[in-house]
Motif scaffolding. Structure first.
Motif, PDB file in Angstrom:
ATOM      1  N   LEU A 196       0.824  -1.204   0.000  1.00 26.17           N
ATOM      2  CA  LEU A 196       0.000   0.000   0.000  1.00 26.17           C
ATOM      3  C   LEU A 196       0.865   1.264   0.000  1.00 26.17           C
ATOM      4  CD1 LEU A 196      -2.819  -1.065   2.500  1.00 26.17           C
ATOM      5  CD2 LEU A 196      -2.935  -0.943   0.015  1.00 26.17           C
ATOM      6  N   SER A 197       1.981   1.207   0.681  1.00 26.82           N
ATOM      7  CA  SER A 197       2.896   2.359   0.653  1.00 26.82           C
ATOM      8  C   SER A 197       3.426   2.582  -0.756  1.00 26.82           C
ATOM      9  CB  SER A 197       4.060   2.125   1.623  1.00 26.82           C
ATOM     10  OG  SER A 197       3.590   2.006   2.950  1.00 26.82           O
ATOM     11  N   LEU A 198       3.741   1.487  -1.445  1.00 25.05           N
ATOM     12  CA  LEU A 198       4.238   1.590  -2.814  1.00 25.05           C
ATOM     13  C   LEU A 198       3.181   2.180  -3.742  1.00 25.05           C
ATOM     14  CD1 LEU A 198       6.513   1.019  -4.827  1.00 25.05           C
ATOM     15  CD2 LEU A 198       5.578  -1.295  -5.093  1.00 25.05           C
ATOM     16  N   ILE A 199       1.912   1.743  -3.576  1.00 28.62           N
ATOM     17  CA  ILE A 199       0.824   2.280  -4.399  1.00 28.62           C
ATOM     18  C   ILE A 199       0.650   3.770  -4.149  1.00 28.62           C
ATOM     19  CG2 ILE A 199      -1.688   2.219  -4.713  1.00 28.62           C
ATOM     20  CD1 ILE A 199      -1.571  -0.792  -4.279  1.00 28.62           C
ATOM     21  N   THR A 200       0.770   4.194  -2.907  1.00 30.90           N
ATOM     22  CA  THR A 200       0.639   5.620  -2.581  1.00 30.90           C
ATOM     23  C   THR A 200       1.729   6.438  -3.264  1.00 30.90           C
ATOM     24  OG1 THR A 200      -0.321   5.055  -0.432  1.00 30.90           O
ATOM     25  CG2 THR A 200       0.544   7.282  -0.681  1.00 30.90           C
ATOM     26  N   LEU A 201       2.965   5.970  -3.191  1.00 37.07           N
ATOM     27  CA  LEU A 201       4.070   6.704  -3.814  1.00 37.07           C
ATOM     28  C   LEU A 201       3.904   6.788  -5.326  1.00 37.07           C
ATOM     29  CD1 LEU A 201       7.078   5.293  -1.737  1.00 37.07           C
ATOM     30  CD2 LEU A 201       6.081   7.582  -1.593  1.00 37.07           C
ATOM     31  N   LYS A 202       3.518   5.672  -5.956  1.00 36.59           N
ATOM     32  CA  LYS A 202       3.372   5.669  -7.407  1.00 36.59           C
ATOM     33  C   LYS A 202       2.204   6.533  -7.850  1.00 36.59           C
ATOM     34  CE  LYS A 202       5.664   1.393  -8.743  1.00 36.59           C
ATOM     35  NZ  LYS A 202       6.557   2.078  -9.716  1.00 36.59           N
ATOM     36  N   SER A 203       1.116   6.562  -7.077  1.00 31.03           N
ATOM     37  CA  SER A 203      -0.016   7.422  -7.436  1.00 31.03           C
ATOM     38  C   SER A 203       0.373   8.890  -7.364  1.00 31.03           C
ATOM     39  CB  SER A 203      -1.209   7.139  -6.529  1.00 31.03           C
ATOM     40  OG  SER A 203      -0.891   7.442  -5.171  1.00 31.03           O
ATOM     41  N   GLN A 204       1.211   9.243  -6.372  1.00 36.70           N
ATOM     42  CA  GLN A 204       1.711  10.623  -6.300  1.00 36.70           C
ATOM     43  C   GLN A 204       2.607  10.942  -7.510  1.00 36.70           C
ATOM     44  OE1 GLN A 204       3.667  10.723  -2.519  1.00 36.70           O
ATOM     45  NE2 GLN A 204       1.753  10.928  -1.346  1.00 36.70           N
ATOM     46  N   LEU A 205       3.400   9.961  -7.927  1.00 34.14           N
ATOM     47  CA  LEU A 205       4.266  10.164  -9.090  1.00 34.14           C
ATOM     48  C   LEU A 205       3.444  10.336 -10.360  1.00 34.14           C
ATOM     49  CD1 LEU A 205       7.128  10.267 -10.263  1.00 34.14           C
ATOM     50  CD2 LEU A 205       7.058   7.746 -10.430  1.00 34.14           C
ATOM     51  N   VAL A 206       2.361   9.549 -10.515  1.00 34.58           N
ATOM     52  CA  VAL A 206       1.489   9.666 -11.679  1.00 34.58           C
ATOM     53  C   VAL A 206       0.875  11.057 -11.744  1.00 34.58           C
ATOM     54  CG1 VAL A 206      -0.678   8.855 -12.683  1.00 34.58           C
ATOM     55  CG2 VAL A 206       1.010   7.204 -11.892  1.00 34.58           C
ATOM     56  N   GLU A 207       0.485  11.563 -10.591  1.00 34.50           N
ATOM     57  CA  GLU A 207      -0.113  12.899 -10.533  1.00 34.50           C
ATOM     58  C   GLU A 207       0.864  13.968 -11.051  1.00 34.50           C
ATOM     59  OE1 GLU A 207      -2.334  15.842  -7.273  1.00 34.50           O
ATOM     60  OE2 GLU A 207      -1.221  14.068  -6.614  1.00 34.50           O
ATOM     61  N   LYS A 208       2.138  13.815 -10.714  1.00 35.21           N
ATOM     62  CA  LYS A 208       3.143  14.788 -11.161  1.00 35.21           C
ATOM     63  C   LYS A 208       3.485  14.626 -12.641  1.00 35.21           C
ATOM     64  CE  LYS A 208       5.297  15.132  -6.597  1.00 35.21           C
ATOM     65  NZ  LYS A 208       6.544  14.898  -5.812  1.00 35.21           N
ATOM     66  N   LEU A 209       3.492  13.367 -13.140  1.00 38.96           N
ATOM     67  CA  LEU A 209       3.879  13.102 -14.526  1.00 38.96           C
ATOM     68  C   LEU A 209       2.740  13.300 -15.517  1.00 38.96           C
ATOM     69  CD1 LEU A 209       6.047   9.890 -14.032  1.00 38.96           C
ATOM     70  CD2 LEU A 209       6.875  12.209 -14.502  1.00 38.96           C
ATOM     71  N   ALA A 210       1.514  13.395 -15.024  1.00 37.71           N
ATOM     72  CA  ALA A 210       0.359  13.473 -15.925  1.00 37.71           C
ATOM     73  C   ALA A 210       0.473  14.630 -16.908  1.00 37.71           C
ATOM     74  CB  ALA A 210      -0.930  13.598 -15.101  1.00 37.71           C
ATOM     75  N   ALA A 211       0.965  15.759 -16.445  1.00 42.44           N
ATOM     76  CA  ALA A 211       1.066  16.937 -17.318  1.00 42.44           C
ATOM     77  C   ALA A 211       2.399  16.979 -18.059  1.00 42.44           C
ATOM     78  CB  ALA A 211       0.877  18.213 -16.487  1.00 42.44           C
ATOM     79  N   LYS A 212       3.489  16.522 -17.436  1.00 44.35           N
ATOM     80  CA  LYS A 212       4.829  16.621 -18.025  1.00 44.35           C
ATOM     81  C   LYS A 212       5.110  15.497 -19.005  1.00 44.35           C
ATOM     82  CE  LYS A 212       6.753  18.938 -13.943  1.00 44.35           C
ATOM     83  NZ  LYS A 212       7.784  18.871 -12.880  1.00 44.35           N
ATOM     84  N   ASP A 213       4.840  14.267 -18.624  1.00 45.32           N
ATOM     85  CA  ASP A 213       5.205  13.099 -19.440  1.00 45.32           C
ATOM     86  C   ASP A 213       4.060  12.088 -19.392  1.00 45.32           C
ATOM     87  OD1 ASP A 213       6.379  11.075 -20.837  1.00 45.32           O
ATOM     88  OD2 ASP A 213       8.250  11.075 -19.679  1.00 45.32           O
ATOM     89  N   PRO A 214       2.999  12.281 -20.212  1.00 46.80           N
ATOM     90  CA  PRO A 214       1.825  11.383 -20.163  1.00 46.80           C
ATOM     91  C   PRO A 214       2.167   9.926 -20.422  1.00 46.80           C
ATOM     92  CG  PRO A 214       1.360  13.370 -21.431  1.00 46.80           C
ATOM     93  CD  PRO A 214       2.828  13.379 -21.170  1.00 46.80           C
TER      94      PRO A 214
END
Length: 406
Positions: A196-214
């Motif tokens: 669950l910690s890993l899923i949380t970190l990756k979801s935060q990363l997806v949020e940051k990459l959504a605009a920069k690197d889809p």
């Protein structure tokens, strides 16, 4: 008002037992009417005080004041036996019962010595004036009274041991439940914490990459999907290893509960239902537990029958007793107060999850019938989605019946 509600003539947990002994006070009261003048008034006062000591001793078991009240009771018996009539010595049976409550050997022997002199002195005092036939009748009762405290003590010690055993078993069950909760919490933490910690970190990363690197964000999202599937498999493995309530285990518990309540148990403690799911096992076990609890609490029964059987296309559980019965036979009636009081509403709600029904009838007691349809499941999937194949459970052609055991 609260004090009046809390007042007890005798301890409620002892039921009618203390009241039954009061029948033996009728003869002393009747004999006291033969006395004259002030002797009669003094005698009735002593009998009233004797009843007070009888009540107090029930509430003082194991306490310091118990001996004081017992001495007062023995003193009343001595006075009535010497100065009124020797038949009052039969009131010693009351004291013999209380003397048998002593678990300490030293105090038991001291009370027995006092009891012997209280009974022996009046008998010796009146022996010359008694007819030989009366003396022959009184002597056996005198010996029985002297021996009865030992019998009462043995019975009291057995009851005490049974209570301690029941408390120990309850404590063991609580410890097992606590240990099981700790194990589940530990396994959940160790198994799912990292995921669950890993899923949380990756979801935060997806949020940051959504605009920069889809494109990279899509890759990370797929990683989250794979991680969540892995977490789901871990949960399934964890749940499959957990202990779930099963009907054979609940039958063993039911037998123990009924025997502790002095209700004779009849049933197949090894009965098994082939093809039943873990969810159905849990729900039926809870319903069986509720039914047995109702028998113990409300039925006033002396016997209980439990039957588990497979009938055609349904599983069927019957719980019957020879108690006082019920006022209504339809658990789904509008009288919700009656339904809730017997826990039937909870059964209806649980069984609705698996398409089951419950029926209650009054026939020389109460008969509760639980029916659950046998469902044939067919689960299909490809290899990438944890293919499980076709799984047919609980075929309607397979019929196995355990029936009532007399």
């Amino acid at each position: 008002m609260k004090r009046l509600r809390d007042f007890e003539i005798f301890p409620r947990y002892m039921g009618f037992f203390p009241y039954m002994w009061l029948i033996y006070m009728l003869m002393p009261i009747f004999n006291m009417f033969r006395a004259d003048g002030w002797m009669q008034w003094v005698g009735f006062s002593l009998l009233a005080l004797f009843l007070v000591t009888y009540r107090q001793l029930y509430f003082l078991e194991g306490k310091k004041n118990f001996m004081y009240w017992l001495i007062v009771q023995l003193a009343i018996i001595f006075i009535l036996s010497v100065w009124y009539h020797p038949t009052y010595m039969y009131m010693g049976f009351f004291s013999a019962n209380f003397i048998g409550w002593y678990s300490d050997k030293r105090r038991f022997r001291a009370a027995m010595i006092i009891f012997f002199f209280v009974e022996a002195i009046p008998l010796a005092y009146h022996a010359p004036s008694l007819a030989s036939m009366d003396l022959l009748i009184m002597l056996p009762f005198f010996l029985i009274m002297l021996l009865s405290p030992a019998g009462f003590r043995s019975l009291s010690r057995r009851q005490r041991l049974e209570q301690e055993l029941a408390q120990a078993n309850e404590q063991i069950r609580n410890l097992i439940k606590g240990e099981e909760r700790m194990r589940i919490a530990r396994d959940l933490h160790d198994t799912l914490g990292h995921t669950l910690s890993l899923i949380t970190l990756k979801s935060q990363l997806v949020e940051k990459l959504a605009a920069k690197d889809p494109q990279k964000a899509q890759m990370e999202a797929r990683e989250i999907q794979n991680t969540s599937r892995a977490a789901l498999r871990q949960v399934r493995e964890l749940v499959s290893d957990m202990r779930t309530a099963t009907l054979p285990q609940e039958l063993q518990e039911a037998r123990l509960i009924l025997e502790n309540a002095d209700i004779e148990f009849h049933g197949d403690v090894h009965a098994k239902l082939v093809g039943i799911s873990d969810l159905a096992h849990n729900i039926l076990s809870l319903c069986l537990r509720e039914a047995v609890t109702n028998v113990v609490k409300h039925s006033q029964a002396t016997k209980c029958w439990i039957s588990i059987e497979t009938m055609g296309n349904e599983w069927r559980i019957m719980v019957a007793d020879n108690g006082i019965g019920i006022t209504g036979s339809n658990p789904s009636c509008d009288d919700e107060q009656e339904t809730n009081s017997n826990g039937l509403q909870g059964m209806i709600e649980r069984l609705s999850l698996i398409g089951g029904t419950v029926e209650v009838k009054a026939d020389q007691g109460t008969i509760l019938t639980i029916r659950v349809p046998i469902i044939i499941k067919n689960q299909k999937g490809d290899d990438s989605h944890e293919h499980q194949g076709a799984d047919r459970r609980g075929s309607a052609n397979a019929s196995r019946s355990t029936g009532f055991l007399a």
